[in-house]
Scaffold this active site. Sequence first.
Site, PDB file in Angstrom:
ATOM      1  N   HIS A  57     -10.606  -7.229   2.900  1.00 24.11           N
ATOM      2  CA  HIS A  57     -10.172  -8.630   2.957  1.00 24.11           C
ATOM      3  C   HIS A  57     -10.974  -9.488   1.972  1.00 24.11           C
ATOM      4  O   HIS A  57     -10.730 -10.688   1.887  1.00 24.11           O
ATOM      5  CB  HIS A  57     -10.399  -9.208   4.358  1.00 24.11           C
ATOM      6  CG  HIS A  57      -9.404  -8.749   5.399  1.00 24.11           C
ATOM      7  ND1 HIS A  57      -8.072  -8.552   5.145  1.00 24.11           N
ATOM      8  CD2 HIS A  57      -9.572  -8.486   6.734  1.00 24.11           C
ATOM      9  CE1 HIS A  57      -7.464  -8.176   6.262  1.00 24.11           C
ATOM     10  NE2 HIS A  57      -8.344  -8.131   7.227  1.00 24.11           N
ATOM     11  N   SER A  90      -0.046 -16.642  12.658  1.00 28.86           N
ATOM     12  CA  SER A  90      -0.404 -15.278  13.046  1.00 28.86           C
ATOM     13  C   SER A  90      -1.905 -15.181  13.340  1.00 28.86           C
ATOM     14  O   SER A  90      -2.318 -14.574  14.339  1.00 28.86           O
ATOM     15  CB  SER A  90      -0.009 -14.310  11.926  1.00 28.86           C
ATOM     16  OG  SER A  90      -0.255 -12.993  12.320  1.00 28.86           O
ATOM     17  N   TYR A 121       4.888 -10.676   1.369  1.00 32.77           N
ATOM     18  CA  TYR A 121       5.392 -10.246   2.688  1.00 32.77           C
ATOM     19  C   TYR A 121       6.880 -10.554   2.812  1.00 32.77           C
ATOM     20  O   TYR A 121       7.680  -9.722   3.230  1.00 32.77           O
ATOM     21  CB  TYR A 121       4.589 -10.982   3.766  1.00 32.77           C
ATOM     22  CG  TYR A 121       4.918 -10.632   5.201  1.00 32.77           C
ATOM     23  CD1 TYR A 121       4.131  -9.725   5.896  1.00 32.77           C
ATOM     24  CD2 TYR A 121       5.985 -11.242   5.868  1.00 32.77           C
ATOM     25  CE1 TYR A 121       4.409  -9.420   7.232  1.00 32.77           C
ATOM     26  CE2 TYR A 121       6.265 -10.943   7.188  1.00 32.77           C
ATOM     27  CZ  TYR A 121       5.482 -10.033   7.871  1.00 32.77           C
ATOM     28  OH  TYR A 121       5.765  -9.740   9.188  1.00 32.77           O
TER      29      TYR A 121
HETATM   30  P1  PAP Z   1      -4.948  -7.681   9.975  1.00 35.13           P
HETATM   31  O1  PAP Z   1      -5.260  -8.484   8.757  1.00 35.13           O
HETATM   32  O2  PAP Z   1      -5.759  -8.060  11.160  1.00 35.13           O
HETATM   33  O3  PAP Z   1      -4.919  -6.206   9.723  1.00 35.13           O
HETATM   34  P2  PAP Z   1      -2.155  -7.960   9.554  1.00 35.13           P
HETATM   35  O4  PAP Z   1      -1.600  -6.608   9.732  1.00 35.13           O
HETATM   36  O5  PAP Z   1      -2.405  -8.453   8.178  1.00 35.13           O
HETATM   37  O6  PAP Z   1      -3.475  -8.100  10.414  1.00 35.13           O
HETATM   38  O7  PAP Z   1      -1.228  -9.047  10.194  1.00 35.13           O
HETATM   39  C1  PAP Z   1      -0.522  -8.872  11.384  1.00 35.13           C
HETATM   40  C2  PAP Z   1       0.811  -9.531  11.163  1.00 35.13           C
HETATM   41  O8  PAP Z   1       1.658  -8.595  10.475  1.00 35.13           O
HETATM   42  C3  PAP Z   1       1.495  -9.858  12.456  1.00 35.13           C
HETATM   43  O9  PAP Z   1       2.329 -10.973  12.162  1.00 35.13           O
HETATM   44  P3  PAP Z   1       2.850 -12.005  13.288  1.00 35.13           P
HETATM   45  O10 PAP Z   1       1.655 -12.448  14.061  1.00 35.13           O
HETATM   46  O11 PAP Z   1       3.492 -13.123  12.548  1.00 35.13           O
HETATM   47  O12 PAP Z   1       3.812 -11.255  14.121  1.00 35.13           O
HETATM   48  C4  PAP Z   1       2.280  -8.596  12.705  1.00 35.13           C
HETATM   49  O13 PAP Z   1       3.341  -8.750  13.620  1.00 35.13           O
HETATM   50  C5  PAP Z   1       2.772  -8.294  11.306  1.00 35.13           C
HETATM   51  N1  PAP Z   1       3.131  -6.886  11.138  1.00 35.13           N
HETATM   52  C6  PAP Z   1       2.466  -5.793  11.564  1.00 35.13           C
HETATM   53  N2  PAP Z   1       3.126  -4.685  11.227  1.00 35.13           N
HETATM   54  C7  PAP Z   1       4.244  -5.068  10.581  1.00 35.13           C
HETATM   55  C8  PAP Z   1       5.344  -4.375  10.003  1.00 35.13           C
HETATM   56  N3  PAP Z   1       5.423  -3.058  10.045  1.00 35.13           N
HETATM   57  N4  PAP Z   1       6.313  -5.097   9.422  1.00 35.13           N
HETATM   58  C9  PAP Z   1       6.258  -6.454   9.379  1.00 35.13           C
HETATM   59  N5  PAP Z   1       5.243  -7.171   9.918  1.00 35.13           N
HETATM   60  C10 PAP Z   1       4.250  -6.487  10.502  1.00 35.13           C
END
Ligand code: PAP
Length: 354
Positions: A163, A193, A251
């Site tokens: 990050h 999020s 995204y």
């Molecule tokens: P991190 O930085 O803590 O690893 P990260 O994976 O970047 O988290 O972000 C999570 C977000 O990606 C969530 O978004 P939301 O809160 O708006 O729902 C999560 O739902 C989304 N996310 C995780 N996996 C996927 C996927 N396969 N496709 C699309 N969005 C996803």
Amino acid sequence: MAIPNFNVCHKLELLKEEGKSGDPKHQEGEGEEEEVQSYEFQEMLESLPKERGWRTRYLYLFQGFWCQSKEIQAIMSFQKHFKSLQNDVVLATIPKSGTTWLKALTFTVLNRHRFDPVFSTTDHPLLTSNPHDLVPFFEYKLYANGDVPDLSGLASPRTFATHVPFGSLKDSIEEPGVKVVYLCRNPFDTFISSWHYINNIKSEAVSPVSLEEGFDLYCRGVIGFGPFWEHMLGYWKESLRTPEKVLFLRYEDLKQDMESNLKKLASFLDVPFTEEEEQKGVVHSISDLCSFENLKKLEVNKSSKSIKNFENMHLFRKGEVSDWVNYLSPPQAERLSALVDDKLGGYGLTFRYN
Ligand code: PAP
């Protein structure tokens, strides 16, 4: 392929220096486990500007971005010890912009000849491992807690994630042939999020961050690895300057057109899809395997923890574009919109919100 297993070589000498310079101090860290720290580190920490943290008591301004003390330790260890190799791949994001998704996609693309995504009904690693276990973070896994991992046995291309902003990464990835993939998400959804996630995972000892307070911190740049605009701009500018080294993905684009973005990703990583693979449905299968719906329903993503203290289930909330409209008031939306225009508008970095 075995799931990567990282042996720790030795602890970073910066940390846990009990006995070296008198009684070491303890890290403040409401809601976090207490950790013994050296005086040198504690002194350095105390010299940094600090603000209220989102899930620990403070965030510190370190190398121009906001982060927690444990992250600073890990980043210092990473910067000191990591040696890049040709062909290394680094996935970079600011939190909550789709890191988990990018890890799943990249792992599957790079390993598709070992793990065929078309016939992956039972034995693909993604079915039993969270993407964070397949592509480790420098700062939360490999170099966390002062560890210095032995990465010599990893198969090429070694794939890592971080990050940290580009400015704090660049000296570590100078080796020719190292590639960086940055995934950017519109700041509105990234904020919502983050706010949900942090309130879900924070310990009870830390008071919840209200939407209003979190929004104000976010707009002032005070969020882990923020300000968000500097994080995005650092990678954006570098992707324009050295497009063969940094690929900038969005995204919202992945949501709209996964297949062409997967092809872009595979070509950038020097493993383009062949016509035969396309006809066989490989691209489509990778998209399906890594989809939000598929990953969310897997047992490993419902009930395990891949990063200490963080339950995997919170990584899969809604996975939609523009969920922010359900949370931000019109004045808040106006404030963030003006900020995005002001900070990013002049650089050609734009976002889609639907
Ligand atoms: P991190 O930085 O803590 O690893 P990260 O994976 O970047 O988290 O972000 C999570 C977000 O990606 C969530 O978004 P939301 O809160 O708006 O729902 C999560 O739902 C989304 N996310 C995780 N996996 C996927 C996927 N396969 N496709 C699309 N969005 C996803």
